[in-house]
Design a protein around this motif. Structure first.
Motif, PDB file in Angstrom:
ATOM      1  N   ALA A 192       0.834  -1.206   0.000  1.00  0.00           N
ATOM      2  CA  ALA A 192       0.000   0.000   0.000  1.00  0.00           C
ATOM      3  C   ALA A 192       0.868   1.254   0.000  1.00  0.00           C
ATOM      4  CB  ALA A 192      -0.928  -0.006   1.213  1.00  0.00           C
ATOM      5  N   GLU A 193       1.971   1.240   0.757  1.00  0.00           N
ATOM      6  CA  GLU A 193       2.874   2.389   0.777  1.00  0.00           C
ATOM      7  C   GLU A 193       3.528   2.598  -0.584  1.00  0.00           C
ATOM      8  OE1 GLU A 193       5.669   2.000   3.946  1.00  0.00           O
ATOM      9  OE2 GLU A 193       4.103   1.857   5.474  1.00  0.00           O
ATOM     10  N   TYR A 194       3.935   1.514  -1.229  1.00  0.00           N
ATOM     11  CA  TYR A 194       4.524   1.619  -2.565  1.00  0.00           C
ATOM     12  C   TYR A 194       3.507   2.180  -3.565  1.00  0.00           C
ATOM     13  CZ  TYR A 194       8.815  -0.934  -1.440  1.00  0.00           C
ATOM     14  OH  TYR A 194      10.026  -1.318  -0.931  1.00  0.00           O
ATOM     15  N   GLN A 195       2.260   1.713  -3.451  1.00  0.00           N
ATOM     16  CA  GLN A 195       1.235   2.191  -4.382  1.00  0.00           C
ATOM     17  C   GLN A 195       0.940   3.670  -4.161  1.00  0.00           C
ATOM     18  OE1 GLN A 195      -1.955  -0.582  -3.706  1.00  0.00           O
ATOM     19  NE2 GLN A 195      -1.186  -2.038  -5.232  1.00  0.00           N
ATOM     20  N   LYS A 196       0.940   4.116  -2.910  1.00  0.00           N
ATOM     21  CA  LYS A 196       0.726   5.535  -2.619  1.00  0.00           C
ATOM     22  C   LYS A 196       1.855   6.385  -3.197  1.00  0.00           C
ATOM     23  CE  LYS A 196      -1.900   5.060   1.648  1.00  0.00           C
ATOM     24  NZ  LYS A 196      -1.866   5.230   3.111  1.00  0.00           N
ATOM     25  N   ALA A 197       3.079   5.870  -3.108  1.00  0.00           N
ATOM     26  CA  ALA A 197       4.234   6.609  -3.600  1.00  0.00           C
ATOM     27  C   ALA A 197       4.377   6.491  -5.115  1.00  0.00           C
ATOM     28  CB  ALA A 197       5.499   6.120  -2.921  1.00  0.00           C
ATOM     29  N   GLY A 198       3.641   5.600  -5.746  1.00  0.00           N
ATOM     30  CA  GLY A 198       3.720   5.413  -7.184  1.00  0.00           C
ATOM     31  C   GLY A 198       4.959   4.665  -7.618  1.00  0.00           C
ATOM     32  N   VAL A 199       5.530   3.887  -6.735  1.00  0.00           N
ATOM     33  CA  VAL A 199       6.749   3.137  -7.028  1.00  0.00           C
ATOM     34  C   VAL A 199       6.376   1.664  -7.150  1.00  0.00           C
ATOM     35  CG1 VAL A 199       9.022   2.490  -6.158  1.00  0.00           C
ATOM     36  CG2 VAL A 199       8.108   4.762  -5.694  1.00  0.00           C
ATOM     37  N   SER A 200       6.978   1.005  -8.153  1.00  0.00           N
ATOM     38  CA  SER A 200       6.764  -0.442  -8.229  1.00  0.00           C
ATOM     39  C   SER A 200       8.014  -1.123  -7.693  1.00  0.00           C
ATOM     40  CB  SER A 200       6.483  -0.883  -9.658  1.00  0.00           C
ATOM     41  OG  SER A 200       7.622  -0.684 -10.456  1.00  0.00           O
ATOM     42  N   PRO A 201       7.893  -1.912  -6.645  1.00  0.00           N
ATOM     43  CA  PRO A 201       9.063  -2.539  -6.026  1.00  0.00           C
ATOM     44  C   PRO A 201       9.603  -3.670  -6.891  1.00  0.00           C
ATOM     45  CG  PRO A 201       7.072  -3.270  -4.944  1.00  0.00           C
ATOM     46  CD  PRO A 201       6.670  -2.223  -5.953  1.00  0.00           C
ATOM     47  N   ASP A 202      10.896  -3.981  -6.711  1.00  0.00           N
ATOM     48  CA  ASP A 202      11.497  -5.115  -7.395  1.00  0.00           C
ATOM     49  C   ASP A 202      10.885  -6.395  -6.852  1.00  0.00           C
ATOM     50  OD1 ASP A 202      13.174  -3.406  -8.724  1.00  0.00           O
ATOM     51  OD2 ASP A 202      14.826  -3.654  -7.286  1.00  0.00           O
ATOM     52  N   ALA A 203      10.691  -7.358  -7.742  1.00  0.00           N
ATOM     53  CA  ALA A 203      10.149  -8.642  -7.309  1.00  0.00           C
ATOM     54  C   ALA A 203      11.224  -9.379  -6.525  1.00  0.00           C
ATOM     55  CB  ALA A 203       9.717  -9.463  -8.506  1.00  0.00           C
ATOM     56  N   ARG A 245      16.483 -12.161   4.544  1.00  0.00           N
ATOM     57  CA  ARG A 245      17.486 -11.464   3.749  1.00  0.00           C
ATOM     58  C   ARG A 245      17.010 -10.044   3.517  1.00  0.00           C
ATOM     59  NH1 ARG A 245      19.263 -15.346  -1.229  1.00  0.00           N
ATOM     60  NH2 ARG A 245      20.806 -16.508  -0.094  1.00  0.00           N
ATOM     61  N   THR A 246      17.947  -9.159   3.462  1.00  0.00           N
ATOM     62  CA  THR A 246      17.607  -7.791   3.112  1.00  0.00           C
ATOM     63  C   THR A 246      17.865  -7.593   1.633  1.00  0.00           C
ATOM     64  OG1 THR A 246      19.825  -6.995   3.592  1.00  0.00           O
ATOM     65  CG2 THR A 246      18.233  -6.959   5.413  1.00  0.00           C
ATOM     66  N   HIS A 247      17.316  -6.542   1.088  1.00  0.00           N
ATOM     67  CA  HIS A 247      17.454  -6.266  -0.326  1.00  0.00           C
ATOM     68  C   HIS A 247      18.923  -6.014  -0.683  1.00  0.00           C
ATOM     69  CE1 HIS A 247      15.978  -5.222  -4.250  1.00  0.00           C
ATOM     70  NE2 HIS A 247      16.627  -4.067  -4.224  1.00  0.00           N
ATOM     71  N   ASP A 248      19.696  -5.370   0.209  1.00  0.00           N
ATOM     72  CA  ASP A 248      21.101  -5.081  -0.043  1.00  0.00           C
ATOM     73  C   ASP A 248      21.917  -6.362  -0.169  1.00  0.00           C
ATOM     74  OD1 ASP A 248      20.540  -2.390   0.061  1.00  0.00           O
ATOM     75  OD2 ASP A 248      21.029  -2.236   2.209  1.00  0.00           O
ATOM     76  N   GLN A 249      21.602  -7.355   0.658  1.00  0.00           N
ATOM     77  CA  GLN A 249      22.327  -8.613   0.581  1.00  0.00           C
ATOM     78  C   GLN A 249      22.055  -9.298  -0.752  1.00  0.00           C
ATOM     79  OE1 GLN A 249      20.865 -10.593   4.047  1.00  0.00           O
ATOM     80  NE2 GLN A 249      22.648 -10.035   5.284  1.00  0.00           N
ATOM     81  N   ASP A 250      20.816  -9.237  -1.240  1.00  0.00           N
ATOM     82  CA  ASP A 250      20.481  -9.845  -2.516  1.00  0.00           C
ATOM     83  C   ASP A 250      21.260  -9.174  -3.641  1.00  0.00           C
ATOM     84  OD1 ASP A 250      18.781 -11.643  -1.363  1.00  0.00           O
ATOM     85  OD2 ASP A 250      16.969 -10.460  -1.730  1.00  0.00           O
ATOM     86  N   GLU A 251      21.385  -7.854  -3.589  1.00  0.00           N
ATOM     87  CA  GLU A 251      22.120  -7.131  -4.620  1.00  0.00           C
ATOM     88  C   GLU A 251      23.591  -7.529  -4.606  1.00  0.00           C
ATOM     89  OE1 GLU A 251      21.165  -5.216  -7.130  1.00  0.00           O
ATOM     90  OE2 GLU A 251      19.097  -5.602  -6.536  1.00  0.00           O
ATOM     91  N   SER A 252      24.167  -7.668  -3.403  1.00  0.00           N
ATOM     92  CA  SER A 252      25.584  -8.036  -3.334  1.00  0.00           C
ATOM     93  C   SER A 252      25.794  -9.447  -3.855  1.00  0.00           C
ATOM     94  CB  SER A 252      26.102  -7.903  -1.906  1.00  0.00           C
ATOM     95  OG  SER A 252      25.483  -8.853  -1.077  1.00  0.00           O
TER      96      SER A 252
END
Length: 146
Positions: free
Chosen positions: A93-104, A112-119
């Motif tokens: 809901a927060e992403y939709q309010k901000a108009g951002v589509s999150p990465d799947a 896991r955090t998103h930063d760990q996945d990127e690394s």
């Protein structure tokens, strides 16, 4: 209603055993592993019925206790998963309010955090022989002539 039928059935069964026992009052030999004695058949029948009732009751209570513990464990697990779902719905809901589509992201049991996945994505993968997936695996044609 089901409990009433079970009680009625148990009462009828007890009456049948009592009638059967009353008609069998003769002394019978009872052979124990360590000896033998003579008992009235009525006592043998009633004691056997009582021991069978006690044994089945103990087994039923043990099974009931195990099932109650399992239900409590599963209810706790459902509560945790429901809170996770609520948290994720709030994030959506927060992403939709901000108009951002999150990465799947794939959610597993591991945290896991998103930063760990990127690394992890930025590191080259190694196969069984220690060769990077990003390296060219073709043989160099200039080395063939040597």
């Amino acid at each position: 209603m089901k409990l009433q039928w079970l009680l009625l059935l148990g009462l009828v069964f007890a009456i049948i055993i009592a009638i059967f026992a009353v008609f069998n009052v003769d002394n019978v030999p009872v052979n124990y592993v360590f000896g033998e004695s003579e008992w009235p058949l009525i006592l043998v029948i009633l004691v056997s019925a009582l021991l069978g009732f006690l044994l089945s009751s103990i087994l039923a209570m043990t099974r009931n206790y195990q099932l109650k513990r399992k239900v409590k464990t599963l209810q706790k697990e459902v509560a945790v998963k429901e809170s996770l779902i609520a948290t994720q719905q709030n994030e959506i809901a927060e992403y939709q309010k901000a108009g951002v589509s999150p990465d799947a992201m794939v959610v597993t049991g591991e945290e896991r955090t998103h930063d760990q996945d990127e690394s992890l994505r930025s590191q080259p993968k190694h196969d069984d022989f220690g060769v990077n997936d990003t390296e060219d695996r073709r043989q160099d044609s200039s080395r063939d002539g040597l």
